[in-house]
Design a protein around this motif. Sequence first.
Motif, PDB file in Angstrom:
ATOM      1  N   UNK A 152       0.846  -0.814 -10.336  1.00 21.74           N
ATOM      2  CA  UNK A 152      -0.371  -1.016  -9.555  1.00 21.74           C
ATOM      3  C   UNK A 152      -0.953  -2.396  -9.854  1.00 21.74           C
ATOM      4  N   UNK A 153      -1.881  -2.798  -9.033  1.00 19.01           N
ATOM      5  CA  UNK A 153      -2.521  -4.097  -9.241  1.00 19.01           C
ATOM      6  C   UNK A 153      -3.308  -4.115 -10.557  1.00 19.01           C
ATOM      7  N   UNK A 154      -3.857  -2.980 -10.966  1.00 19.08           N
ATOM      8  CA  UNK A 154      -4.566  -2.918 -12.250  1.00 19.08           C
ATOM      9  C   UNK A 154      -3.592  -3.161 -13.400  1.00 19.08           C
ATOM     10  N   UNK A 155      -2.412  -2.564 -13.319  1.00 19.30           N
ATOM     11  CA  UNK A 155      -1.394  -2.788 -14.348  1.00 19.30           C
ATOM     12  C   UNK A 155      -0.906  -4.232 -14.283  1.00 19.30           C
ATOM     13  N   UNK A 156      -0.862  -4.803 -13.084  1.00 26.71           N
ATOM     14  CA  UNK A 156      -0.469  -6.213 -12.930  1.00 26.71           C
ATOM     15  C   UNK A 156      -1.388  -7.107 -13.757  1.00 26.71           C
ATOM     16  N   UNK A 157      -2.682  -6.861 -13.682  1.00 26.55           N
ATOM     17  CA  UNK A 157      -3.632  -7.676 -14.444  1.00 26.55           C
ATOM     18  C   UNK A 157      -3.384  -7.558 -15.946  1.00 26.55           C
ATOM     19  N   UNK A 200       0.848  -1.199   0.000  1.00 22.83           N
ATOM     20  CA  UNK A 200       0.000   0.000   0.000  1.00 22.83           C
ATOM     21  C   UNK A 200       0.883   1.248   0.000  1.00 22.83           C
ATOM     22  N   UNK A 201       0.641   2.124  -0.993  1.00 21.24           N
ATOM     23  CA  UNK A 201       1.333   3.410  -1.091  1.00 21.24           C
ATOM     24  C   UNK A 201       0.446   4.360  -1.873  1.00 21.24           C
ATOM     25  N   UNK A 202       0.237   5.531  -1.340  1.00 21.13           N
ATOM     26  CA  UNK A 202      -0.608   6.547  -1.969  1.00 21.13           C
ATOM     27  C   UNK A 202      -1.996   6.012  -2.328  1.00 21.13           C
ATOM     28  N   UNK A 203      -2.567   5.319  -1.392  1.00 25.05           N
ATOM     29  CA  UNK A 203      -3.924   4.773  -1.521  1.00 25.05           C
ATOM     30  C   UNK A 203      -4.088   3.770  -2.661  1.00 25.05           C
ATOM     31  N   UNK A 204      -3.018   3.128  -3.056  1.00 23.67           N
ATOM     32  CA  UNK A 204      -3.075   2.081  -4.077  1.00 23.67           C
ATOM     33  C   UNK A 204      -2.254   0.891  -3.606  1.00 23.67           C
ATOM     34  N   UNK A 205      -2.512  -0.244  -4.230  1.00 22.40           N
ATOM     35  CA  UNK A 205      -1.701  -1.438  -3.977  1.00 22.40           C
ATOM     36  C   UNK A 205      -0.733  -1.610  -5.137  1.00 22.40           C
ATOM     37  N   UNK A 206       0.534  -1.878  -4.802  1.00 22.42           N
ATOM     38  CA  UNK A 206       1.599  -1.938  -5.798  1.00 22.42           C
ATOM     39  C   UNK A 206       2.310  -3.287  -5.745  1.00 22.42           C
ATOM     40  N   UNK A 207       2.910  -3.639  -6.877  1.00 29.49           N
ATOM     41  CA  UNK A 207       3.728  -4.845  -6.963  1.00 29.49           C
ATOM     42  C   UNK A 207       4.940  -4.560  -7.842  1.00 29.49           C
ATOM     43  N   UNK A 208       5.759  -5.585  -8.112  1.00 32.53           N
ATOM     44  CA  UNK A 208       7.046  -5.420  -8.783  1.00 32.53           C
ATOM     45  C   UNK A 208       7.080  -6.153 -10.118  1.00 32.53           C
ATOM     46  N   UNK A 209       7.646  -5.491 -11.126  1.00 32.58           N
ATOM     47  CA  UNK A 209       7.808  -6.057 -12.461  1.00 32.58           C
ATOM     48  C   UNK A 209       9.290  -6.160 -12.770  1.00 32.58           C
ATOM     49  N   UNK A 210       9.753  -7.363 -13.114  1.00 37.64           N
ATOM     50  CA  UNK A 210      11.150  -7.613 -13.467  1.00 37.64           C
ATOM     51  C   UNK A 210      11.184  -8.535 -14.691  1.00 37.64           C
ATOM     52  N   UNK A 211      12.382  -8.802 -15.194  1.00 39.12           N
ATOM     53  CA  UNK A 211      12.508  -9.684 -16.361  1.00 39.12           C
ATOM     54  C   UNK A 211      13.886 -10.332 -16.372  1.00 39.12           C
ATOM     55  N   UNK A 212      14.091 -11.201 -17.340  1.00 40.82           N
ATOM     56  CA  UNK A 212      15.384 -11.863 -17.494  1.00 40.82           C
ATOM     57  C   UNK A 212      16.457 -10.925 -18.030  1.00 40.82           C
ATOM     58  N   UNK A 213      16.052  -9.843 -18.723  1.00 38.03           N
ATOM     59  CA  UNK A 213      17.020  -8.882 -19.254  1.00 38.03           C
ATOM     60  C   UNK A 213      16.423  -7.484 -19.219  1.00 38.03           C
ATOM     61  N   UNK A 214      17.298  -6.487 -19.202  1.00 38.94           N
ATOM     62  CA  UNK A 214      16.843  -5.099 -19.191  1.00 38.94           C
ATOM     63  C   UNK A 214      16.074  -4.750 -20.455  1.00 38.94           C
ATOM     64  N   UNK A 215      16.568  -5.201 -21.605  1.00 38.43           N
ATOM     65  CA  UNK A 215      15.892  -4.904 -22.859  1.00 38.43           C
ATOM     66  C   UNK A 215      14.471  -5.427 -22.869  1.00 38.43           C
TER      67      UNK A 215
END
Length: 106
Positions: free
Chosen positions: A54-59, A11-26
Motif C-alpha cells: 500500500x502507499x502507507x507501506x511505501x512511505x 486502486x484495489x480493494x479501496x486502497x492504492x498499491x505499488x510494487x516493491x522489488x530489489x536487486x536480489x531475492x534475499x
Amino acid sequence: MAVYIDSEGIRWRNRLWCHLVADSLGELHEFARRLGLKRQWFQAHGAYPHYDVTMAVREKALRLGAVDADRFTIVDRSRGLRRELLAQGTLWPERTSRRKLFHDTS
C-alpha cells in the motif's frame, strides 16, 4: 544492492498499491520482513516477481532506504528476480507446464 519501490497507485480493494522489488531475492525478502510483510504475499508466479504494498507501506519503505523508482526500473529489477527464481528451480518457465513435464508419455 538496493530495494526499489514505485508510485503506481493502483486502486484495489479501496486502497492504492505499488510494487516493491530489489536487486536480489534475499535482499527483497529481508526488506519485506522489516516492513512487516508476510513471505506468502510475494508475487512469484507472474511475469514480474514483486511484493504489492500500500502507499502507507511505501512511505515506510522509503524511510527505511528503498529507492523511489520509475516503471522501467521496476520491470528491469523484476526480470532479474525472475531469472534468479528460474536459476533456483523454484519457478517454471512460462511455456513449460508441469503437466507436460510430469505426464509426457512420449
